[in-house]
Enzyme design. Structure first.
Site, mmCIF file in Angstrom:
data_model
loop_
_atom_site.group_PDB
_atom_site.id
_atom_site.type_symbol
_atom_site.label_atom_id
_atom_site.label_comp_id
_atom_site.label_asym_id
_atom_site.label_seq_id
_atom_site.Cartn_x
_atom_site.Cartn_y
_atom_site.Cartn_z
ATOM 1 C CG PHE B 121 -2.379 -0.004 0.960
ATOM 2 C CD1 PHE B 121 -2.951 -0.998 0.187
ATOM 3 C CD2 PHE B 121 -3.218 0.988 1.474
ATOM 4 C CE1 PHE B 121 -4.326 -1.010 -0.059
ATOM 5 C CE2 PHE B 121 -4.593 0.984 1.239
ATOM 6 C CZ PHE B 121 -5.150 -0.006 0.468
ATOM 7 C CD GLN B 234 -6.056 10.046 3.277
ATOM 8 O OE1 GLN B 234 -6.725 9.122 3.715
ATOM 9 N NE2 GLN B 234 -4.742 10.064 3.336
ATOM 10 C CG HIS B 236 -8.926 7.350 -1.412
ATOM 11 N ND1 HIS B 236 -8.642 6.868 -2.672
ATOM 12 C CD2 HIS B 236 -8.613 6.357 -0.554
ATOM 13 C CE1 HIS B 236 -8.181 5.624 -2.548
ATOM 14 N NE2 HIS B 236 -8.152 5.297 -1.279
ATOM 15 C CG LEU B 250 -12.495 4.018 -1.519
ATOM 16 C CD1 LEU B 250 -11.680 5.299 -1.585
ATOM 17 C CD2 LEU B 250 -12.354 3.386 -0.134
ATOM 18 C CD GLU B 253 -3.261 3.581 -0.963
ATOM 19 O OE1 GLU B 253 -4.005 4.377 -0.374
ATOM 20 O OE2 GLU B 253 -2.047 3.468 -0.727
ATOM 21 N NE ARG B 284 -5.198 6.125 1.002
ATOM 22 C CZ ARG B 284 -6.064 5.495 1.789
ATOM 23 N NH1 ARG B 284 -6.680 6.170 2.751
ATOM 24 N NH2 ARG B 284 -6.326 4.227 1.623
ATOM 25 C CG HIS B 349 -10.959 8.289 2.060
ATOM 26 N ND1 HIS B 349 -11.995 7.427 1.837
ATOM 27 C CD2 HIS B 349 -9.942 7.547 2.564
ATOM 28 C CE1 HIS B 349 -11.617 6.185 2.193
ATOM 29 N NE2 HIS B 349 -10.389 6.233 2.654
ATOM 30 N NE ARG B 384 -6.864 7.428 7.198
ATOM 31 C CZ ARG B 384 -7.144 6.414 6.362
ATOM 32 N NH1 ARG B 384 -6.434 5.309 6.394
ATOM 33 N NH2 ARG B 384 -8.115 6.532 5.472
#
Lengths: 243, 572
Positions: B121, B234, B236, B250, B253, B284, B349, B384
């Site tokens: 990730f 954030q 995304h 969404l 990821e 991100r 997000h 994050r």
């Protein structure tokens, strides 16, 4: 932009009636969007449960043109031009208001199922092929549409005797967990009433997660129960052990 | 006033996503009488939508992984603004918290050796995310839900908490209403854990569910608690773009974790220009800005996004590892992701900012009030890393439950002022009584437009100021709301209080965004494009209510001890 006609149930436990709304339709729109439009523009108090609007939480189960559907997943372009769309609450559970029903019974049933029980000295090794059966059942988003179409619950209202397909696969999932050591066969037979299911597969047909509820869950569970209760050797062992 | 129910517990937990459930399990295990209050039905909270995985240095796949590396990745991803104590606990305790889920029945995807499998990730040095295909959140919430209902917790479903009740300095209860009947309810408690999640619903395009209206942030603020780092929200990088109805949903990821490639309209793999080393698996904030910039500069896809393609991994692999994505695109957009690319664009997000807490127990600055999960701030700093929220809610859910139970232990319940309760009740009923007033749905839509336009991926002083002015105007309009119908399950009425919460949190976001005159993590100022480590990198923003006015102050970050800062110098 075309305009769709929706006839939505408005009412409560005492009764109610359909109310007609006209909603402009945008590309890719789903029935839940149409209900939002009604809330924002006509009736702010139209009650519907929803959370994710992405078919992941199973909150917005309704009966659309008589068929159980997730409102967030039912596209407006799946209806013919000019077709009137009816939206009703799911039938197997009592109406609270409009499209919201009282599904609390499901939570009571859920609590009764004996939890996952590993051995004291479990070594936590599991292989992919061993977890896959359980993983299929754990895809369940608890939309309760399988409960809604199950004729034992819907037509015969035997909630006193049958836990319903959602909880059959929950029992099955525990039973098939590679590291679980508890025997839930008696529970499945006596408490959950697995014998009531006569495999019409209506539950499997409506599952938005494509879980093979009957073939992979209920039938194997029935077989296990049968093995325990009707296998002569098991019967003899039970007699000897006094169980 | 009208009659209302009263329930009394040692600890009440508001919010039943991962953090709330984990807190409730722990609080109950410590012997506290524990109530778990959820705005929806149990198991529907936003955690259910988490997809890609939970980050923990289990080292099952990449054996070199350890808590030190996870700690460093998290701090670097957060641009060193994180509460280091929280990041440390998080990195050290996440593996045990994940294993614990397995002990409670979770079925994670497996390695060949029979351990919990882990995937790559963004921003994580090693393959670190334990997962179940692309429905990890569902697995986690079900596991916690199952553990929870057999742990002696009292669960109150479809109950909205609107006010924290105080006696002197400390919180002693929570007041709200049953969504179903519209009747009021009071919970008396010696400790309260907020686990209410984020505030994505203040934005037009978001991956968040309806519950994400910033209730916990707003109630804590109103109760006098400090909020931290509110400028960091954030985006995304990959939300759905088309059709309009699903914009913002969404796209995990994990698509990039499983090898997905981003390209622009010219077929260029543009991440080579923005982060040649990490490419699609950059953090991100970087990927979101990159996609945004490509579209801004005219190299977007037909519907204004970037192309994300994972079809080269083969249909079987994609369907096995990304089943929800496959169905999501098939059903909502008529696109087969095993055959061709998706179109993606940043979507709101996660809010990094939140209630300021101590890492040990998650206690806020108000005695008796705790916060865990997304509603708490500090853990993630300015940005994050993916997968760190699911581990955050486990680690700090447990700590908050423990902390709250310990705080509540031995205390007797304080009295609750009847006058106070009557005031709250009257305030909540007002929209029914107003003969004239605004439609809450209209103001909500206007707020979403304002936040989307002015407090977005890229910010300037001018647009933030415009945003603040518009939020002020919306606050004014929202003073007098009018709704139709009865108190029974009335979404229009429910929105009235949710709207108030969103307005408070939106204002905090905007005011902090205006004040931070640099770019850091998710906060990108076009007029201050550089990070200023010497000045701004050493400061947190604290928001608190002072005499009913939103007050903003800077506070020096807490420096980490030498043995930890050494980890970063050794790295260079």
């Amino acid at each position: 932009m075309s305009v769709a006609k929706l006839r939505v149930f408005r009412g409560d436990a005492q009764g109610g009636e359909e109310k007609e709304y006209e909603v402009p339709v945008d590309e890719g729109m789903v029935v839940l969007d149409a209900l939002f439009y009604i809330q924002a523009n006509y009736d702010g108090d139209l009650a519907i449960r929803w959370n994710c609007k992405a078919a992941k939480c199973g909150s917005c189960s309704t009966e659309i043109n008589g068929k159980p559907k997730l409102a967030c997943k039912t596209r407006m372009d799946s209806f013919a031009e000019g077709e009137t769309i009816t939206v009703y609450p799911i039938k197997a559970f009592p109406v609270i208001k409009d499209l919201v029903t009282d599904v609390s019974w499901n939570y009571e049933v859920s609590k009764k199922i004996p939890p996952f029980t590993p051995a004291e000295d479990t070594e936590w090794i599991m292989y992919q092929e061993d977890v896959e059966r359980g993983q299929e059942f754990r895809k369940c988003i608890e939309c309760f549409m399988c409960q809604n179409v199950c004729h034992i619950l819907r037509d015969h209202n035997r909630k006193d005797a049958f836990a319903g397909p959602r909880f059959m696969i929950k029992i099955a999932e525990r039973e098939m967990h590679p590291l679980d050591v508890l025997d839930r066969r008696e529970f499945a037979r006596e408490e959950a009433g697995v014998g009531f299911c006569n495999i019409t597969k209506c539950c499997t047909e409506v599952c938005p997660e494509d879980i093979h509820i009957t073939d992979n869950g209920i039938i194997p569970l029935k077989e296990r129960v049968v093995d325990k209760y009707y296998d002569p050797l098991s019967w003899l062992l039970r007699k000897i052990k006094g169980k | 006033m009208e009659k209302y129910e009263t329930h009394t517990h040692d600890v009440i937990i508001i919010g039943a996503g991962g953090a709330g459930l984990r807190a409730a399990i722990e609080s109950s295990a410590k012997g506290a009488s524990t109530a778990l209050i959820c705005k929806s039905l149990l198991g529907k909270a936003h955690t259910v939508m988490a997809e890609g995985g939970v980050a923990a240095a289990l080292a099952n796949v990449d054996t070199k992984d350890n808590w030190e590396t996870h700690f460093k990745d998290t701090m670097k991803g957060g641009k060193m603004l994180n509460n280091w104590q929280m990041a440390l606990y998080h990195a050290q305790e996440a593996p045990e918290r994940v294993r614990e889920l397995e002990y409670w029945g979770a079925l994670f995807d497996r390695t060949k050796e029979g351990g919990i499998n882990q995937r790559a990730f963004g921003g994580h040095t090693w393959k670190r995310l334990a997962h179940v295909g692309d429905r990890t959140g569902l697995e986690m919430i079900r596991t916690l839900q199952e553990k929870g209902i057999h742990s002696g917790i009292d669960v109150y479903m479809e109950c909205t908490i609107t006010h924290l009740v105080k006696d002197g300095d400390r919180v002693v209860g929570a007041f709200g209403y049953w969504r179903e009947s519209g009747k009021f309810v009071l919970f008396r408690a010696n400790a309260i854990v907020l686990a209410t999640g984020g505030v994505g619903k203040a934005y037009k395009y978001t991956s968040n569910s309806w519950e994400y209206t910033g209730d916990g942030h707003a109630m804590a603020y109103e109760a006098g608690a400090e909020l931290i780092d509110m400028e960091f929200i954030q985006f995304h990088p990959t939300g759905m773009v088309w059709p309009p109805s699903v914009r913002g949903i969404l796209v995990t990821e994990a698509v990039r974790g499983e090898g997905g490639i981003l390209t622009n309209s010219e077929g260029e793999r543009f991440m080579e220009r923005y982060d040649p080393e990490r490419m699609e698996l950059s953090t991100r904030d970087v990927v979101a800005r990159s996609i945004y910039t490509e579209v801004e500069q005219g190299r977007g896809s037909p519907h204004g996004g970037a192309f994300l393609d994972v079809s080269h991994r083969g249909a079987d692999y994609v369907k096995r590892k990304l089943p929800s994505m496959y169905h999501q695109f098939m059903e909502f957009a008529d696109i087969d992701i095993t055959k061709g690319p998706m179109e993606v664009f940043p979507t709101t997000h996660y809010v990094m900012g939140g209630v300021k807490v101590e890492g040990d127990t998650c206690s806020s600055t108000v005695p008796g009030l705790f916060a865990a999960g997304e509603v708490a701030g500090g853990m993630h700093g300015a940005n994050r890393l993916g997968g760190n929220s699911l581990s955050d809610l486990l680690v700090f859910g447990k700590r908050a439950g423990e902390g709250a139970a310990a705080y509540a232990s031995g205390k007797s319940h304080a009295s609750v002022s009847a006058e106070l309760i009557e005031g709250y009740a009257n305030e909540l009923r007002e929209p029914f009584n107003n003969t004239q007033g605004e439609n809450p749905y209209t103001i909500h839509q206007d707020l979403q437009d304002v936040m989307q336009l002015y407090i977005g991926v890229f910010r300037t002083e001018e647009n933030i100021q415009t945003g603040i002015d518009k939020i002020e105007a919306l606050k004014e309009r929202a003073r007098t709301l009018k709704i139709e119908g009865s108190v029974m399950f009335n979404p229009g009425w429910h929105l009235c209080r949710d709207l108030k919460s969103m307005l408070i949190v939106s204002e905090a976001l905007a005011r902090c965004a205006l004040a931070r005159k640099e770019s850091r993590g998710a906060h990108s100022r076009v007029d201050f494009p550089e990070s200023d480590d010497g000045t701004w990198g050493k400061l947190n923003f604290i928001v608190a209510s002072k005499d009913g006015v939103m007050d903003l102050e800077t506070r020096p970050i807490v420096e980490m001890p030498d043995e930890l800062s050494k980890l970063f110098t050794e790295d260079k």
